[in-house]
Design a protein around this motif. Structure first.
Motif, short mmCIF file in Angstrom:
data_model
loop_
_atom_site.label_atom_id
_atom_site.label_comp_id
_atom_site.label_asym_id
_atom_site.label_seq_id
_atom_site.Cartn_x
_atom_site.Cartn_y
_atom_site.Cartn_z
N ASP A 1 70.91 3.62 118.08
CA ASP A 1 71.47 4.14 116.83
C ASP A 1 71.04 5.60 116.64
N PRO A 2 71.83 6.37 115.86
CA PRO A 2 71.51 7.79 115.67
C PRO A 2 70.25 8.01 114.85
N LEU A 3 69.85 9.27 114.76
CA LEU A 3 68.64 9.67 114.04
C LEU A 3 68.61 9.09 112.63
N THR B 1 70.05 -4.18 122.45
CA THR B 1 70.47 -5.28 121.60
C THR B 1 70.10 -6.64 122.21
N LEU B 2 70.28 -7.69 121.40
CA LEU B 2 70.02 -9.04 121.89
C LEU B 2 70.90 -9.36 123.09
N ASP C 1 65.41 -1.60 117.36
CA ASP C 1 66.67 -1.49 118.09
C ASP C 1 67.41 -2.82 118.19
N VAL C 2 66.66 -3.92 118.10
CA VAL C 2 67.28 -5.24 118.21
C VAL C 2 67.95 -5.61 116.89
N LEU D 1 70.87 -1.03 112.61
CA LEU D 1 69.86 -1.97 113.08
C LEU D 1 68.53 -1.78 112.36
N ALA D 2 68.23 -0.54 112.00
CA ALA D 2 67.00 -0.27 111.26
C ALA D 2 66.99 -0.98 109.91
#
Length: 417
Positions: free
Chosen positions: A81-83, A309-310, A331-332, A127-128
């Motif tokens: 994912d981005p910043l 990812t998962l 990230d997951v 995701l965060a």
């Protein structure tokens, strides 16, 4: 069991967000700064102070349970994912996530996660956000059931009671020598990371890196207590492939030379190369794993980039494209996905390492400990930050407290039985 209010509080990550592409391209260091023009979208400078967003769930009895939302150090790299941008994440959380939280039963952990993390505008939530909110939901469920977070995970996934200690892995940051000494004196299970993220640190043909590996092994024998024998784990950020080429045979040959220099130690090499896509990474890592196994090497490959990812983790595990998978919770996504990821690795007889990032917080680190112990991961990262003392104490103490509670619960159940 409903959540009656949600609090949002901007916060700080424990390290910095770094532009990995610019560093890999040759950005120079000036003190703690990296000098150069950003490459990764979203970065206005190569090193940005890490920020976070705390999400607090207010229950009917006015107790508040928090989780922390943040990105990883190398945001936007390797398919991530981005910043992380606090204002944008806070706005999305207020508009989309909060109304969902007010409409779930906080005592039903996996059900609550499933409802809160439904897609928005046909896209998965950042995701965060899943990671931080799922921590808060886990703490709330633990409170409501009078259990530890580990026991909630164990119950939701129908896992047997376990009280085995999970080995802890520390990372050094750039203060390699000082932090290696700290790790050895504290008898850390797995060390030292090394932060080998530039040509200068890797050296021509990897010579600088090889010398560092040898020094770590020698130093361990010199100052370690009798019987201390850690696993040596080095993250090379793709530099083996960048320096010796992307041929699996050449990469495996190099890794074997590294391992041969430190006989008697198990060596973990994380991110030996970046092959540019998840599929290419799987195919080539599987070849490297096969070569090392056939040679009987004491070196193991750890995958990080291109395995976020998962579903990525499932593909790597099923293809035996790594000896050990770093499961990066931010990230997951939901921390429940971290638990699922560990179980997928175990089903496929691949090592499960619950990692994460130096940019995390004390709360996210503690939640990760509970998931690691409940699922019996093979190792977990001491986090947050790039120091040794703080991260090792946060994760180590949380694990020791948790094991004391779980052992008490087991003893009580045995007495009742």
């Amino acid at each position: 069991m409903q959540i009656k209010d949600v609090l949002l509080a901007p916060g700080y990550g424990a390290f910095f967000y770094d532009d990995q592409a610019a560093i890999r391209a040759g950005a120079t260091q000036d003190g703690f700064l990296y000098v150069g023009e950003p490459i990764t979208p979203g970065f206005t400078s190569l090193r940005v102070p890490a920020s976070s967003l705390s999400v607090g769930l207010v229950l009917a009895d006015d107790t508040v349970f928090w989780g922390d939302v943040m990105g990883v150090q190398y945001s936007g790299a390797g398919g991530r994912d981005p910043l992380f941008e606090t204002a944008q994440i806070s706005d999305l959380t207020s508009r989309v996530v909060v109304p969902r939280l007010l409409d779930v039963d906080a005592s039903r952990y996996l059900d609550a996660c499933a409802k809160v993390f439904e897609p928005f505008e046909h896209k998965r939530l950042p995701l965060a956000v899943e990671y931080g909110v799922s921590q808060a939901l886990l703490r709330a469920a633990a409170h409501l059931h009078r259990m530890t977070m580990a026991e909630i995970v164990r119950s939701e996934f129908d896992l047997p009671p376990q009280t085995r200690r999970v080995p802890i892995y520390c990372q050094s940051g750039d203060a390699r020598e000082i932090n290696v000494d700290k790790m050895i004196l504290k008898a850390v299970d797995v060390l030292p990371h090394g932060l080998i993220n530039s040509r200068q640190k890797f050296g021509v043909d990897g010579q600088t890196f090889m010398e560092f590996v040898t020094w770590v092994a020698t130093r361990t024998r010199e100052i370690g207590r009798p019987g201390y024998h850690p696993v040596l784990h080095f993250d090379v950020y793709g530099w083996i492939g960048l320096e010796v080429g992307l041929g699996p045979q050449r990469i495996a040959d190099f890794i074997c030379r590294v391992a041969d220099n430190v006989p008697g130690f198990t060596i973990n090499i994380e991110s030996p190369a970046d092959f540019g896509s998840t599929q290419a990474q799987i195919e080539n890592y599987a070849k490297i794993v096969s070569i090392l196994d056939n040679r009987g090497s004491n070196a193991r490959i750890v995958v990080d980039e291109r395995c976020n990812t998962l579903e990525d983790i499932r593909l790597f595990a099923e293809a035996k494209a790594s000896h050990l998978v770093q499961i990066k919770p931010p990230d997951v996504g939901s921390i429940a996905e971290t638990a699922r990821a560990v179980l997928i690795c175990k089903e496929n007889q691949v090592g499960a390492y619950v990692g994460g990032s130096c940019t995390e917080t004390d709360l996210s680190a503690q939640a990760s400990v509970h998931v690691s112990v409940a699922t019996q991961a093979d190792m977990m990262l001491a986090k947050p930050g790039m120091g040794v003392d703080e991260a090792f104490s946060i994760v180590g103490n949380e694990q020791n407290r948790l094991l004391a509670m779980l052992n008490r619960r087991l003893a009580q159940n045995e007495n009742v039985g």
